[in-house]
Design an enzyme around this catalytic site. Sequence first.
Site, short mmCIF file in Angstrom:
data_model
loop_
_atom_site.label_atom_id
_atom_site.label_comp_id
_atom_site.label_asym_id
_atom_site.label_seq_id
_atom_site.Cartn_x
_atom_site.Cartn_y
_atom_site.Cartn_z
N VAL A 124 0.87 -1.17 0.00
CA VAL A 124 0.00 0.00 0.00
C VAL A 124 0.91 1.22 0.00
O VAL A 124 1.57 1.53 0.99
CB VAL A 124 -0.94 0.01 1.22
CG1 VAL A 124 -1.78 1.29 1.25
CG2 VAL A 124 -1.85 -1.22 1.18
N VAL A 125 0.94 1.93 -1.13
CA VAL A 125 1.94 2.98 -1.35
C VAL A 125 1.26 4.20 -1.96
O VAL A 125 0.17 4.10 -2.52
CB VAL A 125 3.07 2.48 -2.29
CG1 VAL A 125 3.88 1.38 -1.60
CG2 VAL A 125 2.50 1.93 -3.60
N HIS A 126 1.96 5.36 -1.86
CA HIS A 126 1.35 6.57 -2.42
C HIS A 126 2.35 7.56 -2.99
O HIS A 126 1.95 8.50 -3.67
CB HIS A 126 0.50 7.26 -1.36
CG HIS A 126 1.27 7.86 -0.23
ND1 HIS A 126 1.84 7.09 0.77
CD2 HIS A 126 1.58 9.15 0.07
CE1 HIS A 126 2.45 7.87 1.64
NE2 HIS A 126 2.31 9.13 1.23
N TYR A 183 -5.10 9.30 6.33
CA TYR A 183 -4.35 8.85 7.50
C TYR A 183 -5.29 8.51 8.66
O TYR A 183 -6.23 9.25 8.97
CB TYR A 183 -3.38 9.96 7.94
CG TYR A 183 -2.56 9.62 9.14
CD1 TYR A 183 -1.45 8.79 9.05
CD2 TYR A 183 -2.89 10.13 10.40
CE1 TYR A 183 -0.69 8.47 10.17
CE2 TYR A 183 -2.13 9.83 11.52
CZ TYR A 183 -1.04 9.00 11.40
OH TYR A 183 -0.29 8.69 12.51
N ARG A 250 -9.64 5.43 21.19
CA ARG A 250 -9.69 5.32 19.73
C ARG A 250 -10.94 4.57 19.26
O ARG A 250 -11.42 4.80 18.15
CB ARG A 250 -8.46 4.59 19.21
CG ARG A 250 -7.15 5.34 19.40
CD ARG A 250 -6.02 4.55 18.79
NE ARG A 250 -4.76 5.27 18.78
CZ ARG A 250 -3.70 4.92 18.08
NH1 ARG A 250 -3.76 3.83 17.31
NH2 ARG A 250 -2.59 5.63 18.13
N GLU A 322 -4.95 -0.51 13.21
CA GLU A 322 -4.10 -0.83 14.35
C GLU A 322 -4.82 -1.62 15.43
O GLU A 322 -4.21 -1.98 16.44
CB GLU A 322 -3.49 0.45 14.92
CG GLU A 322 -2.53 1.12 13.95
CD GLU A 322 -1.77 2.29 14.56
OE1 GLU A 322 -1.96 2.55 15.77
OE2 GLU A 322 -1.00 2.94 13.83
N TYR A 359 11.76 7.88 21.98
CA TYR A 359 11.71 7.87 23.44
C TYR A 359 12.26 6.57 24.04
O TYR A 359 12.38 6.46 25.26
CB TYR A 359 10.28 8.12 23.94
CG TYR A 359 9.22 7.28 23.29
CD1 TYR A 359 8.96 5.98 23.70
CD2 TYR A 359 8.46 7.80 22.23
CE1 TYR A 359 7.96 5.22 23.10
CE2 TYR A 359 7.48 7.05 21.62
CZ TYR A 359 7.23 5.76 22.06
OH TYR A 359 6.26 4.99 21.45
N ARG A 374 7.79 12.27 13.44
CA ARG A 374 6.73 11.90 14.38
C ARG A 374 7.21 10.79 15.34
O ARG A 374 6.57 9.74 15.47
CB ARG A 374 5.47 11.45 13.62
CG ARG A 374 4.83 12.55 12.80
CD ARG A 374 3.51 12.11 12.19
NE ARG A 374 3.69 10.99 11.28
CZ ARG A 374 4.04 11.11 10.01
NH1 ARG A 374 4.27 12.31 9.51
NH2 ARG A 374 4.17 10.05 9.25
N LYS A 397 11.51 3.14 9.44
CA LYS A 397 11.29 3.77 8.19
C LYS A 397 12.62 3.95 7.45
O LYS A 397 13.65 4.21 8.07
CB LYS A 397 10.67 5.15 8.36
CG LYS A 397 9.29 5.21 8.99
CD LYS A 397 8.84 6.68 9.11
CE LYS A 397 7.45 6.79 9.74
NZ LYS A 397 6.36 6.67 8.77
#
Length: 426
Positions: A124-126, A183, A250, A322, A359, A374, A397
């Site tokens: 799944v790419v853009h 998103y 969520r 998720e 973190y 992010r 990433k």
Amino acid sequence: MTVRWRQAVHRLRPRCFLFTGSLLLLCLLRLLCVRVSVRGGLYLQPSVSSPRAQRYDINCTAVYELEPVEIGRSLQLRRTLTVEEDSSAVSLTSDCQMFLRSRGYHEVSVRDTERSFPLAYSLVVHKNAPMVERILRAIYAPHNVYCIHYDQKSSPAFIRAMQNIAHCLPNVFISSQLESVVYAHISRLRADLHCLSDLLQAHSAWRYVINLCGQDFPLRTNYELVQELRALNGSNMLESSRPSLLKRQRFTFQHQLKTVPYEYRSIPVKTRATKAPPPHGVQVFMGSAYFVLTRAFVQFVQSSPVARDVLAWSEDTYSPDEHFWATMVRVPGAPGHIPRSAPDVSDLISKTRLVKWNYLEGSLYPACTGVHMRSVCIYGAAELRWLLNYGHWFANKFDLKVDPVLIQCLEEKLLERRRSLSVRTA
């Protein structure tokens, strides 16, 4: 020179200039670009005589060994890199024979153990077509099958590059249904579901399916991956943990898609309206959007009323990709399911994706040598050894615009492993 001769030359001079100017303009256009039409839009495609993915003069073994001089050279190259655009991928893929030969797709050798255990991929790419092609090349095997879902909002050049790749490789195809992906929205989950449905219809008896995005990269060869998947003995590999109080919001509150004045432009925003409990008494677990699933589990998700109802219930939640997979793998009776009472499966236990969170750097991970986006590290070349030896199958990433040297060195190291395994198993 007679007066008549001067008059003749004077009359011819504008025509000569016009002819010469036209010829020069034609040559310039030929060298620089050709105009291509995609879905009614126009863009310029650079013309190249021998398209290849960009390569850098770097000693990847020295980078792997963390030799200071070569690490320094990689940093210097990173500062002076030339960014590859989507149009360069269009040029690379426009001539199938040249594309396949220059990128070595016909040179990929596989063993009988790999051939008897085919895999499927959902990509799944853009954006960033050169990077997507590098990912595909790194995971490519002629007996596997690959579904590409590109975002309907993607640029014309990106779309053309994906279509060219699918045209050139018979085991690569474009998803039959395309989403305009937003998103943290249900559209992201649907994109994978469309590819999974198509992959079940493909002429391949694949055993496991793996989903990737445009910033992932493999850390194992196809042979190594097959060996580890065989050892799963029909189990799935993905994150599945009990949600924190913060993450429970969520899916306990309804979310509405709203326009926002920053990067994503529109995202699901929490409202005050509470949601009904999930259907069928399902207990919600959290994970990530990424998975390694058996064919039987995918068939279950495609046909199960429980999966259908949980998917419908997830429509107005935040980032349902998720929690959907993490929840469905806990459903009793699902092929390769994880019992609800079983311990959490965190991102450190699941081998699907290695992600470095800022973190946790210094405690669980070494410092990021690339940049952060992010809270997530976009890796740099100095992390090559750590990535390959950590134990995960894929990582996120990566970005050619951040550190192309790392991508090149990962490609070289995986190729070395493939050749080494070929010698040992010959």
